[in-house]
Enzyme design. Structure first.
Site, mmCIF file in Angstrom:
data_model
loop_
_atom_site.group_PDB
_atom_site.id
_atom_site.type_symbol
_atom_site.label_atom_id
_atom_site.label_comp_id
_atom_site.label_asym_id
_atom_site.label_seq_id
_atom_site.Cartn_x
_atom_site.Cartn_y
_atom_site.Cartn_z
ATOM 1 N N ASN A 152 5.858 -1.178 4.011
ATOM 2 C CA ASN A 152 5.199 -2.207 3.141
ATOM 3 C C ASN A 152 4.363 -3.083 4.037
ATOM 4 O OD1 ASN A 152 8.133 -2.406 3.403
ATOM 5 N ND2 ASN A 152 7.382 -4.420 2.726
ATOM 6 N N SER A 200 8.570 1.926 -7.952
ATOM 7 C CA SER A 200 8.531 0.914 -8.809
ATOM 8 C C SER A 200 7.251 0.801 -9.508
ATOM 9 C CB SER A 200 8.550 -0.618 -7.911
ATOM 10 O OG SER A 200 8.352 -1.770 -8.586
ATOM 11 N N ALA A 201 7.296 0.429 -10.860
ATOM 12 C CA ALA A 201 6.082 0.280 -11.619
ATOM 13 C C ALA A 201 5.005 -0.556 -11.317
ATOM 14 C CB ALA A 201 6.438 0.270 -13.176
ATOM 15 N N HIS A 202 5.291 -1.668 -10.814
ATOM 16 C CA HIS A 202 4.443 -2.852 -10.580
ATOM 17 C C HIS A 202 3.579 -2.729 -9.299
ATOM 18 C CE1 HIS A 202 6.104 -5.613 -7.613
ATOM 19 N NE2 HIS A 202 7.273 -5.008 -7.904
ATOM 20 N N CYS A 327 7.373 -18.752 7.853
ATOM 21 C CA CYS A 327 7.716 -19.822 6.667
ATOM 22 C C CYS A 327 7.625 -19.327 5.546
ATOM 23 C CB CYS A 327 6.660 -21.215 7.258
ATOM 24 S SG CYS A 327 7.054 -21.497 8.931
HETATM 25 C C1 LIG Z 1 8.233 -3.912 -3.480
HETATM 26 C C2 LIG Z 1 9.209 -3.020 -2.621
HETATM 27 C C3 LIG Z 1 10.389 -2.876 -3.028
HETATM 28 C C4 LIG Z 1 10.889 -3.838 -4.301
HETATM 29 O O1 LIG Z 1 10.648 -2.892 -5.385
HETATM 30 P P1 LIG Z 1 10.751 -4.127 -6.685
HETATM 31 O O2 LIG Z 1 10.295 -3.246 -7.876
HETATM 32 O O3 LIG Z 1 9.776 -5.307 -6.495
HETATM 33 O O4 LIG Z 1 12.111 -4.540 -6.713
HETATM 34 C C5 LIG Z 1 11.288 -1.991 -2.171
HETATM 35 N N1 LIG Z 1 10.698 -1.426 -1.272
HETATM 36 C C6 LIG Z 1 9.481 -1.400 -0.700
HETATM 37 C C7 LIG Z 1 9.086 -0.617 0.218
HETATM 38 C C8 LIG Z 1 8.506 -2.238 -1.611
HETATM 39 O O5 LIG Z 1 7.431 -2.496 -0.971
#
Ligand SMILES: *Cc1c(COP(=O)(O)O)cnc(C)c1O
Length: 396
Positions: A152, A200-202, A327
């Site tokens: 990420n 994750s949907a978002h 930070c």
């Molecule tokens: C955003 C993210 C998560 C967490 O997903 P959420 O639905 O926000 O809890 C886990 N792993 C990676 C690589 C992510 O980018």
């Protein structure tokens, strides 16, 4: 002033079409899917439709798809559920130093509370796990390998197919956190020998608070959320129907758009990378180039400046980005990912992540390229670290 959102890896806006298919499930179609009356069967049908949409996008079976409250929950389920289920076989989990905290902190918990033993594999300077390291790390007590599909922070895509094949051959379960990757690359769980996967949907233009856990048919884990009999008794709590419907539609639409979105967004990404590397001296691109980088990810280290100040300066120009440094996350430690690829503290502290998405245009990239070099130059003029650096290595 322009408003340029370049933090799609943190979250994406919910697509208006996704919102539209979700809306009725808050209002007229509010029935509890567990209820008996025929009106509630509409809720059940909506969930099953979404399950089919997710399965189709991943080449999975509908019965292999479980809806969760987030990617984080799916990651927790994979690790805790495996360690608890397979105690008699072993307690060793192999993961990497560059995972999301949803994996890393769950690993710490397993060691502290569950008697687990976790190995954190190093990565090369572009953030890639080496198969030799994985092979050397597994023992006869290894029950699970969890390697993220793509990182990420720096966008590096892992050799998932090779890792999956190795684990399958060894009889070790393989989980991948595909929260970032699933929004941008094609994933076929069968071809890649994936046993478990988190989404994750978002992160893919769906709503926040909905995730997916893929569990290959025939595999058994301990449950993570205990309660009622929802999700075939495997994941309790009244279903977030609207969220689930949104997830189903979001992944279907994402998949349909991929053939256009992927080349368009990667081209913008490369223009941003080349533009910054060509105009800002002593800048390092973190991560890989080309196909082994997520189409939407850029991550730079600017020697001599702090990522936070850079973010504030960019914010003042209407640009939203992110930094892997200190930070912002409330600690003084630089990003564990940037340290794992071998950056110095100075390089890690001067990092900037700009992640692109559907809303990103050529004009946005032009705008960033028109303001960023000046901001960096101005901040460097005030920086003692930069002064030292120039004395040693020169301005250019
Ligand atoms: C955003 C993210 C998560 C967490 O997903 P959420 O639905 O926000 O809890 C886990 N792993 C990676 C690589 C992510 O980018």
């Amino acid at each position: 002033m322009q408003n340029v959102y370049l933090d799609y890896a943190a979250t994406t806006p919910t697509d208006p079409e996704v919102l539209e298919v979700m809306t009725p499930y808050f209002t007229e179609l509010f029935g509890n899917p567990s209820s008996i009356y025929s009106f509630a069967s509409k809720s059940r049908a909506a969930i099953e439709k979404a399950r089919g949409q997710v399965a189709a996008a991943l080449n999975a079976l509908p019965e292999e798809i479980f809806f969760t409250s987030s990617g984080t929950e799916a990651d927790n389920w994979a690790l805790k559920g495996t360690v608890e289920k397979l105690r008699s076989k072993g307690n060793h989990v192999v993961t990497t130093q560059i995972e999301h905290h949803a994996i890393l902190h769950t690993g710490e918990y397993l060691e502290k509370v569950e008697g687990g033993k976790v190995t954190y594999l190093p990565v090369d300077e572009e953030g890639r796990v080496r198969l030799e390291d994985l092979k050397a790390a597994v023992t006869d007590k290894t029950i699970l390998v969890s390697v993220m599909f793509a990182n990420n922070e720096i966008g590096t895509i892992q050799p998932i197919k090779e890792i999956g094949a190795f684990c399958r051959e060894k009889g070790i379960l393989f989980h991948t956190d595909a929260v970032q990757a699933a929004a941008q690359v094609d994933i076929d769980v069968k071809a890649l020998s994936i046993d478990m996967m988190s989404l994750s949907a978002h992160k893919m233009y769906g709503p926040k608070g909905t995730g997916v856990f893929y569990l290959r048919k025939g595999l058994k884990l301990e449950n993570f959320v205990h309660g009622g009999g929802q999700e075939k008794g495997k994941r309790a709590s009244t279903e977030n129907i609207a969220g689930i419907v949104g997830m189903g539609f979001a992944i279907e639409k994402m998949k349909a758009r991929l053939p256009q979105d992927k080349p368009r967004i990667s081209a913008l990404r490369d223009r941003l990378i080349d533009g910054i590397l060509n105009t800002v001296p002593h800048t390092k691109l973190n991560g890989a180039r080309g196909q082994e980088r997520l189409p939407n990810n850029t991550n730079f280290s600017f020697i001599g400046i702090e990522g936070e100040t850079l973010l504030l300066d960019l914010d003042a120009k209407g640009i939203s980005g992110s930094t892997g440094s200190a930070c912002s996350s409330g600690s003084l430690d630089p990003s564990h990912v940037l340290m794992a690829i071998g950056l110095t503290h100075e390089q890690a502290h001067g990092s900037l992540r700009l992640t692109l998405g559907r809303g990103t245009t050529d004009e946005h990239i032009d705008y960033v390229l028109s303001v960023l070099p000046e901001i960096v130059a101005k901040r460097r003029k005030m920086s003692p670290v930069w002064e030292e650096y120039v004395k040693k290595f020169g301005e250019k």
